[in-house]
Design a protein around this motif. Structure first.
Motif, PDB file in Angstrom:
ATOM      1  N   LYS A  83      53.325  28.362  -1.411  1.00  0.00           N
ATOM      2  CA  LYS A  83      51.996  28.781  -0.931  1.00  0.00           C
ATOM      3  C   LYS A  83      52.119  29.711   0.277  1.00  0.00           C
ATOM      4  CE  LYS A  83      49.324  24.652  -2.270  1.00  0.00           C
ATOM      5  NZ  LYS A  83      48.524  23.514  -1.731  1.00  0.00           N
ATOM      6  N   GLU A  84      53.062  29.397   1.170  1.00  0.00           N
ATOM      7  CA  GLU A  84      53.260  30.247   2.349  1.00  0.00           C
ATOM      8  C   GLU A  84      53.711  31.645   1.938  1.00  0.00           C
ATOM      9  OE1 GLU A  84      55.813  30.587   6.526  1.00  0.00           O
ATOM     10  OE2 GLU A  84      56.098  28.822   5.239  1.00  0.00           O
ATOM     11  N   LEU A  85      54.617  31.728   0.974  1.00  0.00           N
ATOM     12  CA  LEU A  85      55.092  33.023   0.504  1.00  0.00           C
ATOM     13  C   LEU A  85      53.961  33.824  -0.140  1.00  0.00           C
ATOM     14  CD1 LEU A  85      58.580  32.065  -0.977  1.00  0.00           C
ATOM     15  CD2 LEU A  85      58.123  33.376   1.087  1.00  0.00           C
ATOM     16  N   GLU A  86      53.079  33.146  -0.832  1.00  0.00           N
ATOM     17  CA  GLU A  86      51.953  33.817  -1.482  1.00  0.00           C
ATOM     18  C   GLU A  86      51.026  34.435  -0.436  1.00  0.00           C
ATOM     19  OE1 GLU A  86      50.327  35.374  -4.661  1.00  0.00           O
ATOM     20  OE2 GLU A  86      51.971  33.944  -4.868  1.00  0.00           O
ATOM     21  N   ILE A  87      50.796  33.696   0.665  1.00  0.00           N
ATOM     22  CA  ILE A  87      49.959  34.215   1.754  1.00  0.00           C
ATOM     23  C   ILE A  87      50.673  35.360   2.478  1.00  0.00           C
ATOM     24  CG2 ILE A  87      48.897  33.639   3.977  1.00  0.00           C
ATOM     25  CD1 ILE A  87      48.599  30.739   2.825  1.00  0.00           C
ATOM     26  N   LEU A  88      51.953  35.177   2.737  1.00  0.00           N
ATOM     27  CA  LEU A  88      52.745  36.181   3.448  1.00  0.00           C
ATOM     28  C   LEU A  88      52.755  37.512   2.686  1.00  0.00           C
ATOM     29  CD1 LEU A  88      54.525  36.410   5.998  1.00  0.00           C
ATOM     30  CD2 LEU A  88      56.467  35.719   4.596  1.00  0.00           C
ATOM     31  N   LYS A  89      52.786  37.407   1.367  1.00  0.00           N
ATOM     32  CA  LYS A  89      52.839  38.602   0.517  1.00  0.00           C
ATOM     33  C   LYS A  89      51.607  39.499   0.694  1.00  0.00           C
ATOM     34  CE  LYS A  89      53.892  39.965  -4.236  1.00  0.00           C
ATOM     35  NZ  LYS A  89      54.097  39.496  -5.624  1.00  0.00           N
ATOM     36  N   GLU A 118      65.241  25.879  -7.352  1.00  0.00           N
ATOM     37  CA  GLU A 118      63.824  26.229  -7.287  1.00  0.00           C
ATOM     38  C   GLU A 118      63.547  27.147  -6.097  1.00  0.00           C
ATOM     39  OE1 GLU A 118      59.470  24.059  -6.572  1.00  0.00           O
ATOM     40  OE2 GLU A 118      61.198  22.844  -7.157  1.00  0.00           O
ATOM     41  N   VAL A 119      64.126  26.820  -4.946  1.00  0.00           N
ATOM     42  CA  VAL A 119      63.904  27.631  -3.741  1.00  0.00           C
ATOM     43  C   VAL A 119      64.535  29.013  -3.892  1.00  0.00           C
ATOM     44  CG1 VAL A 119      64.364  27.830  -1.264  1.00  0.00           C
ATOM     45  CG2 VAL A 119      63.713  25.624  -2.223  1.00  0.00           C
ATOM     46  N   LEU A 120      65.769  29.059  -4.375  1.00  0.00           N
ATOM     47  CA  LEU A 120      66.447  30.348  -4.536  1.00  0.00           C
ATOM     48  C   LEU A 120      65.731  31.237  -5.550  1.00  0.00           C
ATOM     49  CD1 LEU A 120      70.094  28.988  -4.438  1.00  0.00           C
ATOM     50  CD2 LEU A 120      69.144  30.650  -2.824  1.00  0.00           C
ATOM     51  N   ASP A 121      65.272  30.653  -6.643  1.00  0.00           N
ATOM     52  CA  ASP A 121      64.513  31.426  -7.636  1.00  0.00           C
ATOM     53  C   ASP A 121      63.203  31.944  -7.041  1.00  0.00           C
ATOM     54  OD1 ASP A 121      66.478  30.974  -9.498  1.00  0.00           O
ATOM     55  OD2 ASP A 121      65.392  29.414 -10.594  1.00  0.00           O
ATOM     56  N   MET A 122      62.563  31.096  -6.230  1.00  0.00           N
ATOM     57  CA  MET A 122      61.311  31.453  -5.573  1.00  0.00           C
ATOM     58  C   MET A 122      61.513  32.653  -4.637  1.00  0.00           C
ATOM     59  SD  MET A 122      59.128  29.021  -2.957  1.00  0.00           S
ATOM     60  CE  MET A 122      59.541  27.545  -3.892  1.00  0.00           C
ATOM     61  N   ILE A 123      62.608  32.626  -3.893  1.00  0.00           N
ATOM     62  CA  ILE A 123      62.892  33.720  -2.956  1.00  0.00           C
ATOM     63  C   ILE A 123      63.091  35.031  -3.708  1.00  0.00           C
ATOM     64  CG2 ILE A 123      64.591  34.596  -1.296  1.00  0.00           C
ATOM     65  CD1 ILE A 123      65.045  31.597  -0.512  1.00  0.00           C
ATOM     66  N   LYS A 124      63.860  34.991  -4.790  1.00  0.00           N
ATOM     67  CA  LYS A 124      64.109  36.209  -5.573  1.00  0.00           C
ATOM     68  C   LYS A 124      62.823  36.703  -6.249  1.00  0.00           C
ATOM     69  CE  LYS A 124      68.421  36.366  -4.528  1.00  0.00           C
ATOM     70  NZ  LYS A 124      69.532  36.006  -5.387  1.00  0.00           N
ATOM     71  N   GLU A 125      61.926  35.785  -6.564  1.00  0.00           N
ATOM     72  CA  GLU A 125      60.647  36.163  -7.172  1.00  0.00           C
ATOM     73  C   GLU A 125      59.785  36.947  -6.178  1.00  0.00           C
ATOM     74  OE1 GLU A 125      56.537  33.904  -8.605  1.00  0.00           O
ATOM     75  OE2 GLU A 125      58.431  32.781  -8.614  1.00  0.00           O
ATOM     76  N   TYR A 126      59.726  36.469  -4.931  1.00  0.00           N
ATOM     77  CA  TYR A 126      58.867  37.113  -3.936  1.00  0.00           C
ATOM     78  C   TYR A 126      59.563  38.257  -3.210  1.00  0.00           C
ATOM     79  CZ  TYR A 126      55.202  33.665  -4.545  1.00  0.00           C
ATOM     80  OH  TYR A 126      54.187  32.902  -5.074  1.00  0.00           O
ATOM     81  N   PHE A 127      60.885  38.205  -3.131  1.00  0.00           N
ATOM     82  CA  PHE A 127      61.666  39.265  -2.473  1.00  0.00           C
ATOM     83  C   PHE A 127      62.688  39.790  -3.477  1.00  0.00           C
ATOM     84  CE2 PHE A 127      60.164  36.481   0.910  1.00  0.00           C
ATOM     85  CZ  PHE A 127      59.650  37.370   1.831  1.00  0.00           C
TER      86      PHE A 127
END
Length: 451
Positions: A83-89, A118-127
């Protein structure tokens, strides 16, 4: 020969200068004040992710930690990271090139292999735009690392690991509630090498209970057999008024400042005699390591993760209590889970405080950070870049440094300020005259002692 008893007179509270101004100067900031620092830059990114969980307290630890064994807390935290990454984006161009990724804690490997993926995939998805030579690192407690977790980390791009050791002395380990055998540590280091991790750092701490020069010599001899590429040897910061777990340490068992100085002096000589180079005030690296190469190029940078090779980037802090840094500001996320979750649920950035740097801050930051990283300051380059007459502007500060000049710890010429090998042990004291905030501070006890 250094008179360590006399040298110990320099022991006083002072910042570690992972930032300037330091975190004690941070003030509440509104989202409107924070957002421009995400938007008005096209610099590459350095990402810091904070995983706050630990199973039990290590009494020496000064990190922001949540003690738990409950699976649901970890699951919930990962949902909030997304959720934080979605807002940051919304405010940050996440397609900017990422040149550095770092996981801190807590114990990042307290997450399961599946959760780490899950975290590493999430990071690559947003960055999605990671540089080919990005430095992707993680702090690991050797007591919490399985082969399954390590495989996930390597597959996810992690290429540097920092293992926490602190000390192999049994009495010290018991006193700080961190029992960790050499055999266990060697097994995970060997496993990391097997999986292709070619940059391994070992963290040590001096100033812990029951440590003496003789006991620490044995720890250093033992650590050398692990053949680390880098080492960080930190001065224990005993601040029990800030960290409750430190109150469980019997202060009468802590080594005297003069003994700590002997340990530090021996440690510097030991590693330099065994093929390592001193980098900054508390790091050592092999000459082939990027950290030492960055020092030689004058590109060494210091931030909240310590010394790094990746300067010139905007540091973006993600997760509970994490701190970001841009050219003009420091920005910190909420330090407690309740407020962190509340902000994100409201659709706001998780940041709540920091400091916006004025021009004077930036000038003094340059001096302090350059000296902290290189033990020297290039006056002529500074004057050329800023059009400021250094000796006119900093007349009082130079006078304050005279004490260290007279003690043969510092040399000042029209071209440079240089700190010698002995003076490097007091670098926090030496840069202190340039800290405007510290001089005005009423409660200097907010900081640990320099020795």
């Amino acid at each position: 020969m250094i008179d360590f008893e006399k040298f110990a007179k320099y022991s006083r509270p002072a910042p570690r200068y992972t930032s300037y101004p330091t975190a004690v100067e941070f003030k509440d900031l509104t989202p409107e004040e924070i957002i421009p620092f995400y938007q008005n830059s096209d610099k590459p990114l350095s990402l810091y992710f904070h995983i706050p969980f630990c199973k039990s307290a290590c009494y020496f630890c000064g990190c922001s930690v949540t003690y738990t064994s409950k699976e649901d807390k970890k699951v919930k935290y990962l949902k909030y990271l997304r959720k934080e990454l979605e807002i940051l984006k919304k405010y940050l161009d996440t397609n900017r090139k990422v040149i550095q990724l770092h996981f801190g804690g807590g114990t990042p490997t307290f997450l399961s292999a599946e959760q780490l993926k899950e975290v590493l995939d999430m990071i690559k998805e947003y960055f999605p735009n990671f540089a080919e030579d990005a430095e992707n690192s993680i702090e690991i407690d050797p007591r919490f690392l399985s082969e399954e977790q390590l495989k996930v980390l390597v597959d996810g791009g992690i290429n540097r690991i920092s293992f926490g050791v602190q000390d192999f002395n049994e009495a010290t380990q018991k006193a700080v509630n961190r029992i960790q055998s050499y055999e266990l540590t060697k097994n995970v280091v060997d496993m990391a090498r097997k999986y292709g991790i070619n940059s391994i750092n070992i963290d040590l701490i001096y100033g812990l209970p029951f440590q003496t020069l003789e006991t620490f010599k044995k720890t250093l001899d033992t650590v050398l057999t692990l053949n680390p590429d880098r080492l960080a040897v930190f001065n224990y910061a005993h601040v029990p008024w800030m960290k409750k777990s430190m109150r469980k340490i019997d202060e009468t068992t802590l080594p005297h400042p003069s003994e700590k100085l002997k340990i530090l002096k021996y440690t510097i000589d030991f590693f330099e005699n065994n093929g390592y180079k001193m980098v900054g005030m508390d790091h050592f690296a092999k000459p082939s390591d990027e950290l030492f190469k960055a020092l030689q190029r004058g590109e060494l940078h210091r931030n909240f993760q310590g010394y790094t090779t990746k300067g010139g980037a905007d540091l973006i802090g993600i997760g509970l209590t994490s701190i970001g840094e841009t050219e003009d500001a420091y920005i910190q996320n909420y330090k407690d889970l309740k407020n962190y979750e509340k902000a994100i649920d409201a659709g706001h950035l998780a940041t709540f405080r920091g400091i916006i740097l004025n021009e004077e801050d930036k000038i003094r930051k340059r001096i302090i950070m350059e000296m902290m990283a290189n033990f020297s300051f290039d006056i002529k380059r500074f004057e050329k870049d800023t059009n400021i007459n250094f000796f006119e502007k900093f007349k009082n500060e130079v006078e304050e440094l005279q004490e260290f000049v007279d003690a043969d710890l510092v040399t000042i010429t029209p071209e440079k300020i240089e700190v010698n090998k002995t003076g490097a042990m007091l670098i926090r004291n030496i840069v202190l005259p340039f800290d405007e905030y510290f001089k005005k501070m009423q409660n200097q006890k907010a900081f640990s002692k320099t020795v």
